[in-house]
Design a protein around this motif. Structure first.
Motif, mmCIF file in Angstrom:
data_model
loop_
_atom_site.group_PDB
_atom_site.id
_atom_site.type_symbol
_atom_site.label_atom_id
_atom_site.label_comp_id
_atom_site.label_asym_id
_atom_site.label_seq_id
_atom_site.Cartn_x
_atom_site.Cartn_y
_atom_site.Cartn_z
ATOM 1 N N PRO A 161 34.446 20.839 -39.676
ATOM 2 C CA PRO A 161 34.622 22.233 -40.092
ATOM 3 C C PRO A 161 33.344 22.800 -40.696
ATOM 4 O O PRO A 161 32.594 22.095 -41.384
ATOM 5 C CB PRO A 161 35.741 22.149 -41.144
ATOM 6 N N ALA A 162 33.119 24.070 -40.452
ATOM 7 C CA ALA A 162 31.947 24.764 -40.987
ATOM 8 C C ALA A 162 32.369 25.690 -42.109
ATOM 9 O O ALA A 162 33.386 26.372 -42.017
ATOM 10 C CB ALA A 162 31.261 25.563 -39.879
ATOM 11 N N GLY A 163 31.590 25.709 -43.188
ATOM 12 C CA GLY A 163 31.864 26.624 -44.281
ATOM 13 C C GLY A 163 31.540 28.052 -43.890
ATOM 14 O O GLY A 163 30.878 28.315 -42.868
ATOM 15 N N ALA A 164 31.974 28.988 -44.715
ATOM 16 C CA ALA A 164 31.765 30.405 -44.412
ATOM 17 C C ALA A 164 30.277 30.726 -44.291
ATOM 18 O O ALA A 164 29.873 31.573 -43.500
ATOM 19 C CB ALA A 164 32.409 31.263 -45.492
ATOM 20 N N PHE A 165 29.438 30.062 -45.093
ATOM 21 C CA PHE A 165 28.000 30.312 -45.065
ATOM 22 C C PHE A 165 27.236 29.061 -44.643
ATOM 23 O O PHE A 165 26.081 28.872 -44.985
ATOM 24 C CB PHE A 165 27.519 30.782 -46.439
ATOM 25 N N GLY A 166 27.918 28.182 -43.894
ATOM 26 C CA GLY A 166 27.299 26.934 -43.485
ATOM 27 C C GLY A 166 26.434 27.108 -42.256
ATOM 28 O O GLY A 166 26.525 28.088 -41.522
ATOM 29 N N ALA A 167 25.578 26.117 -42.041
ATOM 30 C CA ALA A 167 24.720 26.086 -40.859
ATOM 31 C C ALA A 167 24.565 24.630 -40.451
ATOM 32 O O ALA A 167 24.865 23.724 -41.221
ATOM 33 C CB ALA A 167 23.365 26.720 -41.159
ATOM 34 N N SER A 168 24.097 24.405 -39.212
ATOM 35 C CA SER A 168 23.958 23.030 -38.746
ATOM 36 C C SER A 168 22.919 22.952 -37.648
ATOM 37 O O SER A 168 22.459 23.974 -37.120
ATOM 38 C CB SER A 168 25.297 22.501 -38.225
ATOM 39 N N SER A 169 22.578 21.717 -37.304
ATOM 40 C CA SER A 169 21.658 21.478 -36.198
ATOM 41 C C SER A 169 22.396 21.474 -34.866
ATOM 42 O O SER A 169 21.765 21.321 -33.816
ATOM 43 C CB SER A 169 20.951 20.127 -36.395
ATOM 44 N N GLY A 170 23.716 21.615 -34.900
ATOM 45 C CA GLY A 170 24.507 21.618 -33.679
ATOM 46 C C GLY A 170 24.884 23.022 -33.244
ATOM 47 O O GLY A 170 24.223 24.006 -33.590
ATOM 48 N N GLU A 171 25.968 23.096 -32.508
ATOM 49 C CA GLU A 171 26.457 24.376 -31.987
ATOM 50 C C GLU A 171 27.749 24.741 -32.704
ATOM 51 O O GLU A 171 28.629 23.898 -32.887
ATOM 52 C CB GLU A 171 26.718 24.257 -30.481
#
Length: 313
Positions: free
Chosen positions: A210-220
């Motif tokens: 799961p992604a947070g509301a202001f999260g980011a990642s190296s994926g898609e």
């Protein structure tokens, strides 16, 4: 590997089986999240229905005149595969959607102090970076991809180790009530000869959190059932890869400072608004009377030293 991704490795046992069948355009996705009491792993596999029919047309006989199907093989494998926490992959559903056949399995592993599984070796790629942004902290986590190392395990499985890769590659045997060896599950390529010789290096494995509301990642980032997930894809190769993702949490110091400043400002405003003004000094009146007030005796009402009797003559 840290618990955030470590538990997902168990899902790869099923993922690998399904991946070997993806030579005809299949997809494998593992989504992991928490429901508060369990770590939930949702495994979905899909491939064109025509490809599934062709694979099963050349399948080995399971019992009698009945051949193995992809669904039967997966159910048999998950039925034989349990975990120390008592959980297992449970069949959820399957069907055809838009020309693609799909099947879905779910595992719910109880959340415990050790994450529900035995401790794994430390992750040499693990890194936690925390930046204070006054009101929030941005936490960036870097870990090894949870599917690292499994291609090497698959290549080295020779049937003598008795591990999970050996089971898929060489089958699972057991004992009957007379103590004789019996085949409980054939090797994947024995059940489905048409998948033998597949180029495993082109298989794509996807892992999502799961992604947070202001999260980011190296994926898609993908939206699944209205929920945003960070999804990390990798090929089934011997390369070691890392994934990273970030999220924000409240930073109490910034909020404390703001509360103190606001409290001080409010207190100062209250003091300023409620303080009493110092009265202006007034000189005493020289004539504190009304000389025209007949009721006071007119001129007889003059201050001492100024009455008419003292000013005659």
């Amino acid at each position: 590997m840290k618990k955030t991704c470590k538990i997902s490795i168990a899902a790869l046992v099923c993922v690998l089986v399904m991946s070997l069948l993806t030579g005809c355009g299949g997809n494998v996705d593992v989504i992991q999240y928490s429901d508060g009491r369990n770590i939930v792993q949702l495994l979905t596999f899909s491939l064109p229905n025509t490809a599934r029919v062709n694979i099963e047309a050349n399948a080995a006989v399971r019992v009698g005149d009945e051949k193995w199907t992809v669904s039967d093989y997966m159910r048999a494998l998950t039925g034989l595969m349990g975990f120390a926490d008592g959980s297992r992959f449970e069949y959820e559903t399957e069907g055809v959607d838009g020309g693609d056949w799909f099947t879905r399995y779910v595992r719910r592993a109880p959340i415990t102090d050790d994450g529900g599984e035995e401790e794994d070796e430390p992750d040499e790629n693990y890194n936690l970076d925390v930046k204070n942004l006054f009101y929030v902290r941005r936490v960036t986590v870097t870990v090894s991809h949870p599917f690292n190392g499994y291609r090497s395990d698959w290549d080295s499985a020779d049937g003598s180790g008795g591990g999970l890769m050996d089971a898929i590659k060489h089958g699972i045997t057991g004992k009957d009530f007379l103590g004789r060896d019996v085949l409980l599950l054939p090797a994947l390529t024995d059940a489905f000869p048409s998948v033998s010789g597949s180029d495993l290096g082109h298989l794509v494995l996807s892992f999502g959190i799961p992604a947070g509301a202001f999260g980011a990642s190296s994926g898609e980032d993908r939206e699944i059932d209205g929920v945003k997930f960070h999804c990390f894809e990798r090929l089934f190769t011997t390369d070691d890869e890392v994934i990273s993702y970030s999220y924000t949490v409240p930073y109490s110091v910034g909020w404390y400072v703001t509360a103190i400043l606001l409290g001080g400002a409010v207190t100062a405003a209250i003091i300023f608004a409620t303080r009493k003004k110092k009265p202006k000094e007034r000189h005493p009146d020289i004539f504190p009377y009304d000389p025209f007030d007949e009721g006071t005796g007119g001129g007889n009402n003059l201050p001492s030293g100024y009455n008419s009797a003292n000013n005659n003559g």
